[in-house]
Design a protein around this motif. Structure first.
Motif, PDB file in Angstrom:
ATOM      1  N   ASP A   1      -3.805 -19.871  71.187  1.00  0.00           N
ATOM      2  CA  ASP A   1      -5.143 -19.454  70.787  1.00  0.00           C
ATOM      3  C   ASP A   1      -5.670 -20.492  69.944  1.00  0.00           C
ATOM      4  O   ASP A   1      -5.030 -21.383  69.125  1.00  0.00           O
ATOM      5  CB  ASP A   1      -4.722 -18.278  69.794  1.00  0.00           C
ATOM      6  CG  ASP A   1      -6.200 -17.633  69.198  1.00  0.00           C
ATOM      7  OD1 ASP A   1      -6.729 -17.137  69.842  1.00  0.00           O
ATOM      8  OD2 ASP A   1      -6.386 -18.357  67.969  1.00  0.00           O
TER       9      ASP A   1
ATOM     10  N   LYS B   1     -12.351 -19.008  70.916  1.00  0.00           N
ATOM     11  CA  LYS B   1     -13.247 -18.008  70.473  1.00  0.00           C
ATOM     12  C   LYS B   1     -14.873 -18.570  69.902  1.00  0.00           C
ATOM     13  O   LYS B   1     -14.890 -20.069  69.862  1.00  0.00           O
ATOM     14  CB  LYS B   1     -12.672 -17.305  69.238  1.00  0.00           C
ATOM     15  CG  LYS B   1     -12.361 -18.277  68.009  1.00  0.00           C
ATOM     16  CD  LYS B   1     -11.508 -17.606  66.993  1.00  0.00           C
ATOM     17  CE  LYS B   1     -10.340 -17.101  67.401  1.00  0.00           C
ATOM     18  NZ  LYS B   1      -9.330 -18.074  67.575  1.00  0.00           N
TER      19      LYS B   1
ATOM     20  N   ASN C   1     -12.769 -15.142  72.986  1.00  0.00           N
ATOM     21  CA  ASN C   1     -13.122 -14.016  72.062  1.00  0.00           C
ATOM     22  C   ASN C   1     -14.437 -14.246  71.157  1.00  0.00           C
ATOM     23  O   ASN C   1     -14.769 -15.432  70.784  1.00  0.00           O
ATOM     24  CB  ASN C   1     -11.926 -13.912  70.898  1.00  0.00           C
ATOM     25  CG  ASN C   1     -10.575 -13.623  71.401  1.00  0.00           C
ATOM     26  OD1 ASN C   1     -10.572 -12.546  72.344  1.00  0.00           O
ATOM     27  ND2 ASN C   1      -9.529 -14.147  71.107  1.00  0.00           N
TER      28      ASN C   1
ATOM     29  N   ARG D   1     -16.226 -13.640  68.089  1.00  0.00           N
ATOM     30  CA  ARG D   1     -15.792 -13.444  66.739  1.00  0.00           C
ATOM     31  C   ARG D   1     -16.919 -12.760  66.241  1.00  0.00           C
ATOM     32  O   ARG D   1     -17.911 -13.294  65.682  1.00  0.00           O
ATOM     33  CB  ARG D   1     -15.364 -14.713  66.338  1.00  0.00           C
ATOM     34  CG  ARG D   1     -15.080 -14.600  64.628  1.00  0.00           C
ATOM     35  CD  ARG D   1     -14.693 -15.977  64.178  1.00  0.00           C
ATOM     36  NE  ARG D   1     -13.787 -15.896  62.993  1.00  0.00           N
ATOM     37  CZ  ARG D   1     -14.163 -15.647  61.643  1.00  0.00           C
ATOM     38  NH1 ARG D   1     -15.382 -15.181  61.362  1.00  0.00           N
ATOM     39  NH2 ARG D   1     -13.249 -15.842  60.699  1.00  0.00           N
TER      40      ARG D   1
ATOM     41  N   SER E   1     -13.289 -10.229  68.324  1.00  0.00           N
ATOM     42  CA  SER E   1     -12.332 -10.579  66.927  1.00  0.00           C
ATOM     43  C   SER E   1     -13.017  -9.998  65.828  1.00  0.00           C
ATOM     44  O   SER E   1     -14.466 -10.146  65.759  1.00  0.00           O
ATOM     45  CB  SER E   1     -12.074 -11.913  66.871  1.00  0.00           C
ATOM     46  OG  SER E   1     -11.384 -12.172  65.789  1.00  0.00           O
ATOM     47  N   SER E   2     -12.452  -9.548  64.920  1.00  0.00           N
ATOM     48  CA  SER E   2     -13.139  -8.846  63.714  1.00  0.00           C
ATOM     49  C   SER E   2     -14.129  -7.817  63.842  1.00  0.00           C
ATOM     50  O   SER E   2     -15.412  -7.985  63.483  1.00  0.00           O
ATOM     51  CB  SER E   2     -13.598 -10.153  62.770  1.00  0.00           C
ATOM     52  OG  SER E   2     -12.716 -11.064  62.501  1.00  0.00           O
TER      53      SER E   2
ATOM     54  N   VAL F   1      -7.892  -7.883  71.618  1.00  0.00           N
ATOM     55  CA  VAL F   1      -8.632  -7.818  70.467  1.00  0.00           C
ATOM     56  C   VAL F   1      -7.951  -8.418  69.462  1.00  0.00           C
ATOM     57  O   VAL F   1      -6.665  -8.263  69.226  1.00  0.00           O
ATOM     58  CB  VAL F   1      -8.907  -6.205  69.892  1.00  0.00           C
ATOM     59  CG1 VAL F   1      -9.080  -6.154  68.199  1.00  0.00           C
ATOM     60  CG2 VAL F   1      -9.934  -5.279  70.819  1.00  0.00           C
ATOM     61  N   GLN F   2      -8.684  -9.260  68.643  1.00  0.00           N
ATOM     62  CA  GLN F   2      -7.986  -9.977  67.354  1.00  0.00           C
ATOM     63  C   GLN F   2      -8.491  -9.586  66.194  1.00  0.00           C
ATOM     64  O   GLN F   2      -9.544  -9.619  65.795  1.00  0.00           O
ATOM     65  CB  GLN F   2      -8.303 -11.605  67.449  1.00  0.00           C
ATOM     66  CG  GLN F   2      -7.353 -12.163  68.453  1.00  0.00           C
ATOM     67  CD  GLN F   2      -7.583 -13.653  68.374  1.00  0.00           C
ATOM     68  OE1 GLN F   2      -8.100 -14.164  67.502  1.00  0.00           O
ATOM     69  NE2 GLN F   2      -6.994 -14.648  69.225  1.00  0.00           N
ATOM     70  N   ASN F   3      -7.701  -8.621  65.398  1.00  0.00           N
ATOM     71  CA  ASN F   3      -8.185  -8.347  64.149  1.00  0.00           C
ATOM     72  C   ASN F   3      -7.108  -8.750  62.911  1.00  0.00           C
ATOM     73  O   ASN F   3      -5.885  -8.949  63.543  1.00  0.00           O
ATOM     74  CB  ASN F   3      -8.407  -6.871  63.973  1.00  0.00           C
ATOM     75  CG  ASN F   3      -9.945  -6.541  64.555  1.00  0.00           C
ATOM     76  OD1 ASN F   3     -10.749  -7.313  65.120  1.00  0.00           O
ATOM     77  ND2 ASN F   3     -10.342  -5.323  64.098  1.00  0.00           N
TER      78      ASN F   3
END
Length: 297
Positions: A49, A78, A120, A122, A162-163, A180-182
């Protein structure tokens, strides 16, 4: 022992990857950074990543130098923020559609590729971090339009978020979302409903701040007595317990712990060998979840 592979963007990957943000700590030791990434690949990492704003482009440059096509590593980057050298924060918001397109192009150049495996978007809707202001308040649909156009053009392989909020994810599902990146950890599980939706939809859940505590006020997994007790009983570190819990918690969870230290890298990769029995999992699951809504900018 939990299954150590999962589906991600049409690939099967090892569930413990590598987050490249920490490579910025090696900016004066480029050779060490390259060697660390090569070591990660040797240990089984096939999911990295990154972002152009990590180390003001350094992370992407190291990835470009260290990784080889035959390594078969899925590189996820991202957009939504850009490097901000000399600023109060090392990044600035870049949410407008033309900024997203420019950020994709910057990542293509930095990584030296014609196509980004996964990108991603963001968002700035939730979790610790920046919040959109003025012209950076951009509708999700407008952002998805440019991102899907870039995918249609062949510059992006798959899209992630993301977020993002649960409502935002639901709105984005028709566009095809790979991950999903959180912010999410054992000590802060605000997004449990979103994790469950991702599991149901075959979407990878890739938590950042997986141990919390990255900023003042963020719940810290390694501060929990139950985590320390489990670590002592298993002969591992509290950090390893926190990461192992994530792997056990849901099969679509992928880890991207970052480090600039080779020993720490090996400890992170060894998390896959840790088995948490039912009693230990029940004790860890009982830890109270606290909010991670801590603005830092």
């Amino acid at each position: 022992m939990t299954t150590l592979t999962a589906s991600f963007a049409g690939r099967t990957v090892f569930r413990i990857g590598y987050g490249a943000a920490q490579l910025a700590r090696l900016h004066d030791r480029r050779g060490e950074a390259v060697a660390l990434l090569r070591r990660a690949v040797g240990l089984g990492v096939d999911h990295v990543d990154t972002a152009e704003f990590y180390g003001f482009g350094l992370a992407n440059e190291v990835i470009r130098e260290a990784l080889r096509p035959e390594d078969g590593v899925l590189v996820v980057t991202k957009v939504g923020a850009d490097p901000n050298p000399g600023g109060r924060l090392p990044l600035r918001q870049a949410q407008r559609p033309e900024q997203l397109r420019a950020s994709v192009e910057a990542n293509l150049r930095g990584l030296g590729v014609d196509r980004l495996d996964v990108v991603n978007l963001r968002r700035l809707d939730t979790g610790p971090g920046l919040r959109p202001e003025r012209d950076q308040v951009v509708d999700l649909d407008d952002q998805l339009a440019v991102m899907t156009a870039l995918r249609d053009e062949g510059k992006i392989g798959a899209l992630g978020l993301s977020s993002v909020t649960l409502d935002g994810l639901r709105r984005a599902l028709p566009a095809g979302i790979a991950c999903v990146q959180n912010a999410y950890s054992l000590a802060s599980r605000d997004d449990e409903d979103m994790l469950e939706l991702c599991a149901a939809e075959g979407i990878a859940w890739v938590p950042f701040f997986p141990l919390g505590g990255a900023f003042p006020g963020l719940p810290k997994v390694t501060g929990e007595p139950a985590v320390h007790a489990a670590a002592e009983a298993l002969g591992v570190t509290p950090s390893q317990v926190g990461l192992a819990w994530l792997l056990h918690h849901a099969p679509n969870v992928l880890l991207i712990p970052g480090t600039a230290d080779a020993d720490h890298l090996e400890a992170n990769m060894a998390v896959g060998e840790i088995t948490l029995d039912a009693a230990t999992l029940a004790t860890l699951d009982a830890i109270e979840s606290r909010s991670n809504e801590v603005p830092i900018g």
